[in-house]
Structure formats: structure tokens, C-alpha cells
Design a protein around this motif. Sequence first.
Motif, PDB file in Angstrom:
ATOM      1  N   PRO A 113      28.865 -12.104  13.735  1.00  0.00           N
ATOM      2  CA  PRO A 113      27.651 -11.486  13.949  1.00  0.00           C
ATOM      3  C   PRO A 113      26.616 -12.268  14.618  1.00  0.00           C
ATOM      4  O   PRO A 113      26.732 -13.577  14.326  1.00  0.00           O
ATOM      5  N   ASP A 114      25.740 -11.782  15.282  1.00  0.00           N
ATOM      6  CA  ASP A 114      24.712 -12.477  16.143  1.00  0.00           C
ATOM      7  C   ASP A 114      23.760 -12.843  14.866  1.00  0.00           C
ATOM      8  O   ASP A 114      23.612 -12.308  13.962  1.00  0.00           O
ATOM      9  N   PRO A 115      23.263 -14.349  15.080  1.00  0.00           N
ATOM     10  CA  PRO A 115      23.074 -14.945  16.380  1.00  0.00           C
ATOM     11  C   PRO A 115      24.073 -15.902  16.270  1.00  0.00           C
ATOM     12  O   PRO A 115      23.752 -17.372  17.057  1.00  0.00           O
ATOM     13  N   ILE A 116      25.201 -16.305  15.483  1.00  0.00           N
ATOM     14  CA  ILE A 116      25.906 -17.186  15.646  1.00  0.00           C
ATOM     15  C   ILE A 116      26.860 -17.058  16.871  1.00  0.00           C
ATOM     16  O   ILE A 116      27.417 -16.165  17.229  1.00  0.00           O
ATOM     17  N   GLY A 117      26.830 -18.394  17.372  1.00  0.00           N
ATOM     18  CA  GLY A 117      27.570 -18.560  18.827  1.00  0.00           C
ATOM     19  C   GLY A 117      28.982 -19.072  18.436  1.00  0.00           C
ATOM     20  O   GLY A 117      29.117 -19.899  17.531  1.00  0.00           O
ATOM     21  N   ASP A 151      13.992 -18.281  21.514  1.00  0.00           N
ATOM     22  CA  ASP A 151      14.353 -17.634  20.210  1.00  0.00           C
ATOM     23  C   ASP A 151      15.789 -18.104  19.846  1.00  0.00           C
ATOM     24  O   ASP A 151      16.302 -18.892  20.594  1.00  0.00           O
ATOM     25  N   VAL A 152      16.058 -18.017  18.799  1.00  0.00           N
ATOM     26  CA  VAL A 152      17.441 -18.639  18.187  1.00  0.00           C
ATOM     27  C   VAL A 152      18.724 -18.187  18.847  1.00  0.00           C
ATOM     28  O   VAL A 152      19.563 -18.688  19.184  1.00  0.00           O
ATOM     29  N   MET A 153      18.297 -16.851  19.208  1.00  0.00           N
ATOM     30  CA  MET A 153      19.600 -16.303  19.890  1.00  0.00           C
ATOM     31  C   MET A 153      20.074 -16.971  21.202  1.00  0.00           C
ATOM     32  O   MET A 153      21.259 -17.157  21.672  1.00  0.00           O
ATOM     33  N   ALA A 174      17.564 -22.448  12.479  1.00  0.00           N
ATOM     34  CA  ALA A 174      18.545 -23.370  12.621  1.00  0.00           C
ATOM     35  C   ALA A 174      19.378 -22.814  13.838  1.00  0.00           C
ATOM     36  O   ALA A 174      19.467 -21.524  13.836  1.00  0.00           O
ATOM     37  N   ILE A 175      20.141 -23.335  14.725  1.00  0.00           N
ATOM     38  CA  ILE A 175      20.934 -22.862  15.829  1.00  0.00           C
ATOM     39  C   ILE A 175      22.344 -22.771  15.127  1.00  0.00           C
ATOM     40  O   ILE A 175      23.041 -23.874  14.872  1.00  0.00           O
TER      41      ILE A 175
END
Length: 251
Positions: free
Chosen positions: A123-127, A2-4, A107-108
Motif C-alpha cells: 500500500p501507498d505511501p510505502i516505496g 508530502d510523504v508520497m 517518516a518516509i
Amino acid sequence: MDVMERSRRATASLQRYLAPLEFTDWSAVRVTAELTRQVVNWGVEHGWRVRREVPSIAGLPGPHPDRPGYLDVVCQRLDGPPIAIEIDRTDKQWSSRKLLCEADASAIPLWVRWNDAKTWIVPDPIGVVRVPTTSRRVAGRLLYSRAADEHPRRTPTTPPVPPAEETVAPPPAGPTRPRARCSAVTAKGQPCLIDPRPSGLCHVHDPAVQCGAINRKGRRCTIATGGGRCTRHQDVDGPGAGLFDRPDTLL
């Protein structure tokens, strides 16, 4: 995957890549330019097609859908979704909004945040790739530094003191060799401060890593892509097309 999870792995990889970076008394513009260069190199070394200042992959909601936001760096991959990257010194909610839209489009999303990152909440899923720096004012200018002891991959150690009879005096200091810089001149007529490639030109001014397509006016497109075509000319055949199409094996 998954994206996360993809975001977590991409964040760790880029964090390690930027760990050795250090500088002293740089302007905000120069720090951002160097971080952008490092991020582009990270993508290129993974075998991806890397582009800068790319229109948002996802459509942005709001009163002006005809005005897309621009992403600082986008890494396109054959074996997975693209990586959308923003590079900021301050807590720009617009960047967060853009990256959340990219995540919704699978997108990642990565956010390279430099300066003081202690109070940043994303906030998730932003790394978040954190590049902490210190700052001071010199002649009225706010300058930034990143010391070696701030690098997570470097652990300071104290070497053993040799016996007195084995102590060797250090050699006399010689002249310091000036650091190489790109030989090009910016659009404002100033010397380019970015580190050069083997050609003597940086990743922005070197024709080998520009789009290179011929536009409607018969001029060569000079958009820096890291290799390959820019968004407008990505369907154009010719030299440079298909670069960085090697699949990534790390993320």
C-alpha cells in the motif's frame, strides 16, 4: 513536499544505488547482510546519520504497545523527515504494518524486497525497492543469485567482431585473487563474511562506525550505527557525536 513524493524520490535513489549489485549462490542470511550494508552505505554517502535495528519511531497499535517493533535501518536527516527502511525476502505483513505506522508519523517508509517480487502488493505511501533474484538448491541448501543482466542500469550490447587479422588471443588466465573479507569473528565464532572497510573490518565490527559510548558497566557500546551514537546513547557527548550531520541535497 508530502510523504508520497518524498517516498517516490527516495525509492528511485536507492533503486539506482542497488542496481549494480550481483552475486552467485549466496545464502539468504548473506544476501540480507549485504543489502543491509549497501543501504547503510547509501545513507552515509548522502550525509545522513544511519542506525540499524532501531525501535519504531511511531507507536505501534495493538495489544502490546510496550513491545515496539524494530526497523532494519533508519536514516536521520536535518533537512527532512527520517527514512524508515525494512529489508525482507518474503511478504511480511508485520513489516508493512510497521512502515504504515511510520508513514502516519510523517517518516518516509521504504521496503527493500528481494527474491521474487512479481506478486508483491504494497500500500501507498510505502516505496518498494525491488531486488529480484533467482534461486536453486545446492546440496540441500537454497541459494540465491543475481545476474548482471537483471540490473536496470546495464544494457547488454554486442560488440562488433574485429577482422580476423586483428584478432588477439586472450592472455592465459592467472590465479584468482581471493575476495577480501572482514577480519573479525562473529558472536558464534564464525568468520565474518561482510566486505571490509579500509580498516580491514566491516561496518558492523569496525569501532570507527560503532556507537562507542561507555555504558553503565564501563564497557564500550559496540552497536553499529554508521557513525555517531545509538538510540540509547545519542545524548552522550564525546568522540563520534555529531557525525553525518551534513544536510542532504538529493531528496
